[in-house]
Design an enzyme around this catalytic site. Structure first.
Site, PDB file in Angstrom:
ATOM      1  N   ALA A 219       0.798  -1.223   0.000  1.00 41.31           N
ATOM      2  CA  ALA A 219       0.000   0.000   0.000  1.00 41.31           C
ATOM      3  C   ALA A 219       0.834   1.277   0.000  1.00 41.31           C
ATOM      4  CB  ALA A 219      -0.938  -0.013   1.210  1.00 41.31           C
TER       5      ALA A 219
ATOM      6  N   ARG B 105       1.216  -1.196   4.880  1.00 34.75           N
ATOM      7  CA  ARG B 105       1.831  -2.050   3.868  1.00 34.75           C
ATOM      8  C   ARG B 105       0.885  -3.119   3.321  1.00 34.75           C
ATOM      9  NH1 ARG B 105       7.006  -4.824   2.742  1.00 34.75           N
ATOM     10  NH2 ARG B 105       6.702  -7.080   2.618  1.00 34.75           N
TER      11      ARG B 105
ATOM     12  N   GLU C 132      12.464  -3.264  -7.770  1.00 35.00           N
ATOM     13  CA  GLU C 132      12.392  -2.265  -6.717  1.00 35.00           C
ATOM     14  C   GLU C 132      12.735  -0.914  -7.324  1.00 35.00           C
ATOM     15  OE1 GLU C 132      11.290  -3.002  -3.874  1.00 35.00           O
ATOM     16  OE2 GLU C 132      11.604  -5.151  -3.615  1.00 35.00           O
TER      17      GLU C 132
END
Length: 785
Positions: A206, A263, A407
């Site tokens: 999130a 999260r 990432e």
């Protein structure tokens, strides 16, 4: 994604490692009611005084003490050596007392959260133009889920031949999870439903707001660029790319309305805690190292594999909706700038040839992304970072799809609170990497023309460079053929030529004014057929054959009449200078000309740092001499090579260079292009003069580079500018003295032009080079007249 291990999850990892543990209690947060997506509403000061620090414990005792003090773990790994933690003021003081070294990354988390909320609240309401929905300003600020879905829906509705929106499932709270399938229309022998599928998944965690924004950018660019960009069009004519822009809709909404750094999803665990980490809930090696059985942990894996409707939706998308068609998958997170391949559950290599495939793909993606904005992404195996079982990448790979975890930015300076001015550059560099991934992992292999010319040179053989690149399968070079048709005649095939380990497609001689159609075809050793452009004979590439005449050429080795400066210029450094550039991280080490040294550069001295001689204080303008766009046959075309860099410094990607053209000797100007890409390389550009101004004998072009935003590093360059005419002449007249007869004096006149390097004597390609072939062309015209 492997961020934000709460303290409970960390102890599970340590217990699995057999390390001694210190008792710690982690109070569970009470759930808060869902409220409308209004920035600032329902956001309490839960991070007051908190900071994020990078710690470097030297012993197990120090590491355990550090973890005991952490509010949450922000970095990718925990262990000896540096990792990032969020701490309260009291915990930070305890680190000092224990003598544990640390560097402060974020001094005041709450201040960043408050500033972000205030900034978003002060933004004017974003309105979508449903008739022309694409809007670059969408990426100037973070958007909530409603705004993202509204924007992408408008884009999809505007181009139904490319985009299809559908729902893959519902969340814990019953919200739809939208997805977008992007692919070109059906073509003969190339039905859309028969194409391989690539899944791109965003927003599983999130708090990682840059991930959904990057997903929106990916869908936006694919939709808008189809039919305009060669690479995007070719990919979507061969693949179906399915984008899930926000997988964790409930959690993402909650991070907007209640807890910014939330999260997990919003599952009610029934004991006062909420949420499952979706990236620990996939079935492969579920429940292993790097996940937690504690419901209060940020890496809580859930009660069973695929217990969550969000992960079941991704499972069914792979196994049911697209069945055996899914060949590749990426799960996008932030932060740490990494390209991660399986396995993640354990330090076990994937089998060959996949291991080498992933290594080569990771390095290639990293290089392509670095060349976009100058930001490095480290390609490594997931478990080399740390072990994490039950993640999406391992499951998709185990089911047969080549899968990565990405990432995104940054490396810890801002972490999950990445500034809004980094949304677009993050998405831009990732889009380049994603396209390369689609080409490499989505297609069996690649056989393609390096460039597809708008025109080919009439009256001579044209050689086009070709790339044959292995992917999941290997190409048999002996099967590579170029197919050509001139003037509608049946297609003829010919093998590729090999020159200095490069492949060349040979196009036959075509008369001026005729059209040539061509395509490339090759086979893999596994039997797959590769084509470029995709549809082969059903839709070959078409180019007109024209004669090219060079009217003006400037390699910048001498001063041909350029001027520096214009009204309004205020740059205090980095002013345009013709010189041999010195290498920095932002400017080239050499000019573009193969045999030259000089180029126009915004002060090409290196200085003591990258910013010593870059542009500061405003604009600097470089204007060409007058160019005669009337003195040739056919269309006048302006060509040049330019360099631009604005990805260094504290405020990257915030400036641009304007390239403008004038048809009235500089009285008025029209924009040729606005340069904002950071190729950090010499880039070739060409423009038809008549598309921008009425051709005259006093056409000028100017380059306006500027630094209008503090903290940015801006460098620009220009080299090898030319004006050429492309058309069909009535024939070359060798009667150069105009006396009505051909004799020795015409030969002398031509040789005089040749010695003076007069463009009128440049009769043979490559133009700009005066050689024996130009003389032969003159003698042929002389003898044939």
């Amino acid at each position: 994604m492997r961020h934000g291990l709460c303290v409970g999850g960390v102890w599970g990892l340590l217990a699995a490692a057999g390390l001694a543990m210190v008792s710690v209690s982690t109070p569970a947060r009470a759930d808060k009611p869902h409220v409308p997506l209004t920035p600032g509403v329902g956001v309490g000061e839960i991070y007051a005084g908190h900071s994020v620090v990078r710690v470097a414990p030297n012993t197990n005792r120090q590491m355990l003490a550090t973890l005991n003090l952490a509010e949450s773990i922000w970095s990718e790994r925990v262990g000896m050596g540096p990792f990032d933690i969020q701490v309260s003021p009291q915990a930070r003081g305890a680190l000092d007392e224990l003598g544990i070294r640390y560097d402060v990354l974020i001094d005041d988390v709450q201040a960043l959260v408050d500033n972000e909320r205030l900034r978003i609240a002060q933004q004017p309401a974003f309105a979508v133009d449903r008739d022309a929905p694409h809007d670059p300003a969408f990426y100037d600020e973070y958007k909530n889920s409603d705004q993202i879905f509204t924007y992408l829906t408008a884009l999809a509705n505007n181009r139904p031949e490319v985009a299809t929106q559908f729902v893959i499932g519902q969340t814990n709270q019953g919200q739809d999870i939208p997805a977008f399938e992007l692919s070109g229309p059906d073509a003969p022998g190339n039905a859309r439903d028969d194409r391989p599928v690539i899944l791109w998944q965003f927003g599983a965690h999130a708090r990682e707001w840059v991930s959904p924004m990057t997903g929106a950018f990916h869908a936006d660019r694919l939709i808008e660029l189809y039919g305009q960009d060669q690479q995007v069009t070719a990919l979507l004519d061969q693949l179906r790319i399915v984008i899930v822009p926000v997988l964790n809709v409930d959690g993402y909404d909650y991070s907007w309305t209640n807890v910014r750094l939330w999260r997990k999803n919003r599952r009610n665990n029934g004991n006062g805690t909420f949420g499952v980490d979706l990236n620990r809930n996939f079935a492969h090696e579920w429940g292993g190292t790097g996940s937690s059985g504690s419901t209060s942990s940020d890496i809580y894996r859930g009660p069973t594999p695929f217990s969550e409707p969000e992960t079941r939706a991704m499972r069914d998308l792979m196994l049911v909706t697209y069945a055996d068609d899914v060949v590749a998958h990426i799960d996008y997170h932030n932060y740490s700038q990494l390209i991660l391949w399986p396995w993640g559950y354990s330090v076990v290599d994937v089998p060959e040839p996949d291991r080498t495939f992933f290594e080569n793909l990771g390095v290639a993606m990293s290089s392509a992304m670095l060349s976009t904005n100058g930001v490095f992404y480290d390609p490594i195996q997931s478990a080399d970072l740390y072990e994490a079982a039950g993640d999406s990448t391992d499951w998709f790979y185990n089911e047969g799809a080549m899968s990565l975890t990405i990432e995104l930015r940054d490396t810890g300076a801002n972490g999950f609170l990445l500034p809004a001015n980094q949304i677009r550059p993050t998405a831009e560099e990732m889009f380049v990497g994603s396209l390369l991934f689609a080409e490499t992992a989505g297609l069996p292999a690649r056989a393609s023309f390096d460039t597809l010319p708008a025109v080919v040179e009439a009256g001579q053989i044209n050689m086009l460079p070709v790339s044959l690149t292995d992917g999941r399968e290997q190409i048999d070079p002996a099967t590579a053929l170029v197919y050509t048709s001139v003037g509608g005649a049946p297609f003829q095939s010919a093998p590729l030529a090999v020159s200095a380990e490069s492949y060349l497609a040979t196009l036959p001689v075509v008369a001026c004014g005729e059209t040539i159609e061509f395509y490339l075809e090759a086979q893999t050793t596994e039997g797959s057929t590769l084509r470029s452009p995709l549809a082969g004979a059903a839709a070959p590439y078409s180019a007109d054959a024209l004669e090219t005449t060079l009217a003006f050429s400037d390699d910048m080795e001498t001063d041909t009449g350029w001027t520096v400066g214009a009204p309004g210029d205020t740059a205090t450094s980095g002013v345009w200078t013709r010189m041999d550039p010195q290498a920095t991280q932002a400017q080239p080490a050499d000019d573009r000309s193969p045999s030259g040294t000089q180029a126009w550069i915004t002060d090409g001295r290196a200085g003591s740092s990258v910013g010593t001689y870059d542009i500061d204080g405003g604009a600097t303008t470089l204007t060409s001499p007058a160019l005669d766009a009337l003195g040739g046959t056919g269309d006048a075309t302006l060509t040049y090579w330019r360099w631009y860099s604005n990805d260094q410094g504290a405020n990257p990607a915030s400036d641009s260079m304007q390239v403008e053209i004038s048809g009235d000797d500089g009285a008025t100007w029209s924009t040729l292009e606005t340069v904002s890409d950071n190729a950090n390389a010499w880039v070739f550009r060409e423009f038809n003069v008549a598309d921008f101004v009425t051709p005259t004998s006093t056409v000028r072009v100017r380059f306006v580079a500027s630094d209008l935003n503090g903290g940015s590093i801006v460098e620009a360059g220009v080299d090898d500018l030319a004006l050429v005419f492309r058309g069909c002449s009535v024939g070359y007249d060798p009667d150069l003295n105009g006396d009505g007869s051909l004799d020795f004096f015409d030969v002398l006149a031509y040789l005089g032009q040749f010695d003076a390097m007069d463009p009128a004597a440049d009769l043979s390609a490559p133009f700009g080079t005066f050689d024996f072939f130009d003389v032969l062309e003159f003698l042929a015209a002389f003898d044939g007249a």
